[in-house]
Write a protein that holds these residues in place. Structure first.
Motif, PDB file in Angstrom:
ATOM      1  N   GLU A 250       0.820  -1.206   0.000  1.00 11.50           N
ATOM      2  CA  GLU A 250       0.000   0.000   0.000  1.00 11.50           C
ATOM      3  C   GLU A 250       0.861   1.265   0.000  1.00 11.50           C
ATOM      4  OE1 GLU A 250      -2.596  -3.274   1.208  1.00 11.50           O
ATOM      5  OE2 GLU A 250      -0.618  -2.626   1.859  1.00 11.50           O
ATOM      6  N   ILE A 251       1.973   1.224   0.732  1.00 10.61           N
ATOM      7  CA  ILE A 251       2.850   2.398   0.773  1.00 10.61           C
ATOM      8  C   ILE A 251       3.478   2.644  -0.600  1.00 10.61           C
ATOM      9  CG2 ILE A 251       4.955   3.369   1.767  1.00 10.61           C
ATOM     10  CD1 ILE A 251       4.359   1.811   4.328  1.00 10.61           C
ATOM     11  N   SER A 252       4.020   1.589  -1.201  1.00 10.11           N
ATOM     12  CA  SER A 252       4.700   1.751  -2.490  1.00 10.11           C
ATOM     13  C   SER A 252       3.728   2.158  -3.590  1.00 10.11           C
ATOM     14  CB  SER A 252       5.417   0.448  -2.877  1.00 10.11           C
ATOM     15  OG  SER A 252       4.492  -0.622  -2.970  1.00 10.11           O
ATOM     16  N   THR A 253       2.588   1.495  -3.679  1.00 15.60           N
ATOM     17  CA  THR A 253       1.625   1.821  -4.732  1.00 15.60           C
ATOM     18  C   THR A 253       0.953   3.166  -4.469  1.00 15.60           C
ATOM     19  OG1 THR A 253      -0.086   0.544  -3.565  1.00 15.60           O
ATOM     20  CG2 THR A 253       1.161  -0.591  -5.279  1.00 15.60           C
ATOM     21  N   GLY A 254       0.749   3.513  -3.196  1.00 15.64           N
ATOM     22  CA  GLY A 254       0.142   4.806  -2.876  1.00 15.64           C
ATOM     23  C   GLY A 254       1.038   5.961  -3.269  1.00 15.64           C
ATOM     24  N   LEU A 255       2.326   5.857  -2.958  1.00 14.85           N
ATOM     25  CA  LEU A 255       3.271   6.902  -3.342  1.00 14.85           C
ATOM     26  C   LEU A 255       3.350   7.038  -4.862  1.00 14.85           C
ATOM     27  CD1 LEU A 255       6.186   6.201  -0.818  1.00 14.85           C
ATOM     28  CD2 LEU A 255       4.630   8.157  -0.808  1.00 14.85           C
ATOM     29  N   GLN A 256       3.321   5.900  -5.535  1.00 10.53           N
ATOM     30  CA  GLN A 256       3.375   5.922  -6.993  1.00 10.53           C
ATOM     31  C   GLN A 256       2.125   6.585  -7.569  1.00 10.53           C
ATOM     32  OE1 GLN A 256       3.688   2.032  -8.742  1.00 10.53           O
ATOM     33  NE2 GLN A 256       3.893   2.790 -10.819  1.00 10.53           N
ATOM     34  N   ALA A 257       0.954   6.288  -6.994  1.00 12.82           N
ATOM     35  CA  ALA A 257      -0.300   6.857  -7.488  1.00 12.82           C
ATOM     36  C   ALA A 257      -0.320   8.376  -7.316  1.00 12.82           C
ATOM     37  CB  ALA A 257      -1.483   6.228  -6.761  1.00 12.82           C
ATOM     38  N   VAL A 258       0.126   8.861  -6.151  1.00  8.40           N
ATOM     39  CA  VAL A 258       0.123  10.302  -5.885  1.00  8.40           C
ATOM     40  C   VAL A 258       1.078  11.021  -6.832  1.00  8.40           C
ATOM     41  CG1 VAL A 258       0.777  12.060  -4.202  1.00  8.40           C
ATOM     42  CG2 VAL A 258      -0.642  10.143  -3.499  1.00  8.40           C
ATOM     43  N   ARG A 259       2.240  10.457  -7.061  1.00 11.41           N
ATOM     44  CA  ARG A 259       3.208  11.087  -7.951  1.00 11.41           C
ATOM     45  C   ARG A 259       2.717  11.116  -9.393  1.00 11.41           C
ATOM     46  NH1 ARG A 259       8.159   7.938  -4.889  1.00 11.41           N
ATOM     47  NH2 ARG A 259       8.285   9.382  -3.106  1.00 11.41           N
ATOM     48  N   GLN A 260       1.783  10.224  -9.724  1.00 14.52           N
ATOM     49  CA  GLN A 260       1.182  10.222 -11.054  1.00 14.52           C
ATOM     50  C   GLN A 260      -0.059  11.104 -11.111  1.00 14.52           C
ATOM     51  OE1 GLN A 260       0.460   6.076 -11.864  1.00 14.52           O
ATOM     52  NE2 GLN A 260       2.565   5.677 -12.486  1.00 14.52           N
ATOM     53  N   GLY A 261      -0.399  11.734  -9.976  1.00 16.14           N
ATOM     54  CA  GLY A 261      -1.549  12.625  -9.941  1.00 16.14           C
ATOM     55  C   GLY A 261      -2.864  11.958  -9.627  1.00 16.14           C
ATOM     56  N   ASP A 262      -2.851  10.687  -9.282  1.00 10.56           N
ATOM     57  CA  ASP A 262      -4.089   9.950  -8.989  1.00 10.56           C
ATOM     58  C   ASP A 262      -4.290   9.900  -7.478  1.00 10.56           C
ATOM     59  OD1 ASP A 262      -6.381   8.529  -9.400  1.00 10.56           O
ATOM     60  OD2 ASP A 262      -5.473   7.099 -10.772  1.00 10.56           O
ATOM     61  N   ASP A 263      -4.633  11.048  -6.893  1.00 12.25           N
ATOM     62  CA  ASP A 263      -4.786  11.137  -5.437  1.00 12.25           C
ATOM     63  C   ASP A 263      -5.965  10.318  -4.929  1.00 12.25           C
ATOM     64  OD1 ASP A 263      -4.076  14.401  -6.302  1.00 12.25           O
ATOM     65  OD2 ASP A 263      -2.666  13.219  -5.124  1.00 12.25           O
ATOM     66  N   ASN A 264      -7.059  10.303  -5.701  1.00 15.40           N
ATOM     67  CA  ASN A 264      -8.222   9.523  -5.297  1.00 15.40           C
ATOM     68  C   ASN A 264      -7.888   8.044  -5.151  1.00 15.40           C
ATOM     69  OD1 ASN A 264      -9.174  11.916  -7.068  1.00 15.40           O
ATOM     70  ND2 ASN A 264     -10.992  11.385  -5.886  1.00 15.40           N
ATOM     71  N   LEU A 265      -7.094   7.554  -6.089  1.00 11.67           N
ATOM     72  CA  LEU A 265      -6.714   6.144  -6.069  1.00 11.67           C
ATOM     73  C   LEU A 265      -5.946   5.795  -4.807  1.00 11.67           C
ATOM     74  CD1 LEU A 265      -6.260   3.368  -7.364  1.00 11.67           C
ATOM     75  CD2 LEU A 265      -4.323   4.336  -8.581  1.00 11.67           C
ATOM     76  N   ALA A 266      -5.036   6.676  -4.384  1.00  8.21           N
ATOM     77  CA  ALA A 266      -4.196   6.394  -3.214  1.00  8.21           C
ATOM     78  C   ALA A 266      -5.042   6.214  -1.961  1.00  8.21           C
ATOM     79  CB  ALA A 266      -3.195   7.532  -3.024  1.00  8.21           C
ATOM     80  N   ILE A 267      -6.020   7.099  -1.752  1.00 10.62           N
ATOM     81  CA  ILE A 267      -6.876   6.997  -0.570  1.00 10.62           C
ATOM     82  C   ILE A 267      -7.862   5.849  -0.711  1.00 10.62           C
ATOM     83  CG2 ILE A 267      -8.630   8.176   0.802  1.00 10.62           C
ATOM     84  CD1 ILE A 267      -7.290  10.783   0.251  1.00 10.62           C
ATOM     85  N   SER A 268      -8.423   5.696  -1.912  1.00 11.74           N
ATOM     86  CA  SER A 268      -9.439   4.669  -2.131  1.00 11.74           C
ATOM     87  C   SER A 268      -8.887   3.268  -1.938  1.00 11.74           C
ATOM     88  CB  SER A 268     -10.016   4.810  -3.542  1.00 11.74           C
ATOM     89  OG  SER A 268     -11.051   3.885  -3.754  1.00 11.74           O
ATOM     90  N   ASP A 269      -7.650   3.044  -2.364  1.00  4.17           N
ATOM     91  CA  ASP A 269      -7.045   1.724  -2.178  1.00  4.17           C
ATOM     92  C   ASP A 269      -6.905   1.393  -0.691  1.00  4.17           C
ATOM     93  OD1 ASP A 269      -6.943   1.244  -4.821  1.00  4.17           O
ATOM     94  OD2 ASP A 269      -4.772   1.320  -5.031  1.00  4.17           O
ATOM     95  N   ILE A 270      -6.582   2.395   0.122  1.00  7.14           N
ATOM     96  CA  ILE A 270      -6.446   2.175   1.561  1.00  7.14           C
ATOM     97  C   ILE A 270      -7.795   1.852   2.175  1.00  7.14           C
ATOM     98  CG2 ILE A 270      -5.782   3.200   3.756  1.00  7.14           C
ATOM     99  CD1 ILE A 270      -3.436   2.633   1.906  1.00  7.14           C
ATOM    100  N   PHE A 271      -8.812   2.671   1.907  1.00  7.83           N
ATOM    101  CA  PHE A 271     -10.142   2.434   2.457  1.00  7.83           C
ATOM    102  C   PHE A 271     -10.714   1.104   1.967  1.00  7.83           C
ATOM    103  CE2 PHE A 271     -11.160   7.232   3.110  1.00  7.83           C
ATOM    104  CZ  PHE A 271     -10.437   7.206   4.289  1.00  7.83           C
ATOM    105  N   GLY A 272     -10.511   0.817   0.676  1.00  9.92           N
ATOM    106  CA  GLY A 272     -11.025  -0.436   0.133  1.00  9.92           C
ATOM    107  C   GLY A 272     -10.378  -1.648   0.774  1.00  9.92           C
ATOM    108  N   GLY A 273      -9.062  -1.579   0.980  1.00 15.66           N
ATOM    109  CA  GLY A 273      -8.366  -2.679   1.639  1.00 15.66           C
ATOM    110  C   GLY A 273      -8.778  -2.832   3.091  1.00 15.66           C
ATOM    111  N   ASN A 274      -8.982  -1.711   3.781  1.00 22.87           N
ATOM    112  CA  ASN A 274      -9.383  -1.756   5.187  1.00 22.87           C
ATOM    113  C   ASN A 274     -10.785  -2.332   5.356  1.00 22.87           C
ATOM    114  OD1 ASN A 274      -6.953  -0.692   5.926  1.00 22.87           O
ATOM    115  ND2 ASN A 274      -7.720   1.357   6.385  1.00 22.87           N
TER     116      ASN A 274
END
Length: 353
Positions: A250-274
């Motif tokens: 989650e940390i690696s993919t979240g950082l990658q998503a934010v750097r690509q401008g996909d901020d929604n994806l970074a948060i959504s992946d965390i909430f979805g996994g939780n």
């Protein structure tokens, strides 16, 4: 592994964690490709594939712990993992995108869809707390009503999030002004599909999944043995060190998503996994043949409450969209960091007591 020397157990744990990190990145990339090529990006199947892919370490550890009878480790890993993975949003907020004028991640990614996902997480955690109070004899066909209800809420939550991605009875479809232009919810679309064939993506996905499963079991067994040698309780280990290791994807993919401008994806992946993690209690119940949640101790329920509290902080942040940053992160992320550190202190007090 209990007979192995401590230094070798640490080496196995670190090596397994490294495999989880690398495999997690490959799982993320190939899931994008498969979602796009198989047209799962806007379907319920895409959400399920993503949840399974990003939580393979937790699945491996839960299954291994359930077979060995280490229900305490399984419960601590799941509930501690939810709390720590919520803190991952803080890590992504602080290190994902920096610079003058950069606003906090909850400002950039604010949407009603993400608030809905946070509500689903809290709803599932509420059932976990309620299920812990049920009698352990309430078991039928290797199932208990609490774990069945958790799975049902997760499925209904997926359907609601999927519906919210298409239409909401709000202005601008529930998306805040100046927020991330990408659709809310899980990995539904990408600006450009990665240049990888479907067959190659499927092979890499399968290999990465197998590597993650093996590494997850190795991390759980080596970590459990090492924690026993140094006198660290199973609950404290599962909620901190083990949860951190399994949160690496989650940390690696979240950082990658934010750097690509996909901020929604970074948060959504965390909430979805939780929201998905407590569903693993159903798996643990079926494998062990025991009512898992009624056996939860004070530390497990404590971690559940901490996870719900941290999720609510980010839900409020998504609504109010704070713009001020403290030590490189949003106010809500700073509050989450402080609450989590206080929570870990309380967990230590519970374990020692």
């Amino acid at each position: 592994m209990a007979s192995l020397p401590f230094w070798l157990l640490v080496l196995v744990f670190v090596a397994g964690s490294a495999v989880i990190w690398v495999a997690g990145i490959q799982l993320s990339k190939t899931t994008d490709v498969l979602d796009d090529r198989l047209h799962l990006g806007s379907a319920l199947g895409g959400l399920i594939v993503l949840a399974l892919a990003t939580n393979l370490p937790e699945i491996a550890i839960t299954v291994s712990a359930a077979f060995s009878g280490s229900i305490e480790v399984a419960a601590g890993n799941i509930l501690g993992g939810i709390a720590l993975q919520t803190v991952v949003i803080m890590i992504i907020d602080a290190f994902g995108k920096r610079g003058k004028g950069v606003k906090p991640i909850t400002y950039r990614a604010a949407s009603l869809g993400l608030v809905l996902e946070a509500i689903v997480v809290v709803a599932v955690l509420a059932v976990v707390i309620a299920g812990s109070q049920l009698p352990s004899s309430l078991l039928f066909a290797r199932l208990t009503p609490d774990v069945v209800l958790i799975a049902a809420i997760w499925v209904v939550g997926l359907l609601l999030v999927q519906r919210a991605s298409k239409s909401l009875p709000w202005h601008d479809n529930g998306t805040a002004p100046d927020s991330s232009p990408h659709a809310t919810g899980h990995r539904r679309s990408k600006p450009k599909p990665p240049p990888m064939g479907t067959a190659k993506a499927a092979v890499i996905f399968a290999v990465s999944a197998a590597a993650t499963l093996v590494a997850g079991v190795a991390v759980e067994q080596a970590g459990d043995a090492a924690s026993g040698q140094i006198g660290l309780s199973g609950v404290l280990f599962g909620a901190t060190v083990l949860a951190l290791a399994t949160s690496l994807p989650e940390i690696s993919t979240g950082l990658q998503a934010v750097r690509q401008g996909d901020d929604n994806l970074a948060i959504s992946d965390i909430f979805g996994g939780n929201a998905f993690l407590p569903v693993l209690f159903l798996v643990a119940t079926v494998i062990s043949g025991k009512a898992v949640l009624p056996q939860a101790n004070a530390s497990d329920i404590y971690l559940t409450a901490i996870a719900a509290l941290l999720t609510l902080v980010y839900a409020v942040g998504l609504v109010f969209r704070p713009q001020k940053r403290i030590i490189g992160m949003g106010i809500d992320s700073f509050v989450v960091l402080v609450l989590y550190l206080i929570g870990v202190g309380g967990l230590i007090a519970i374990s020692v007591g």
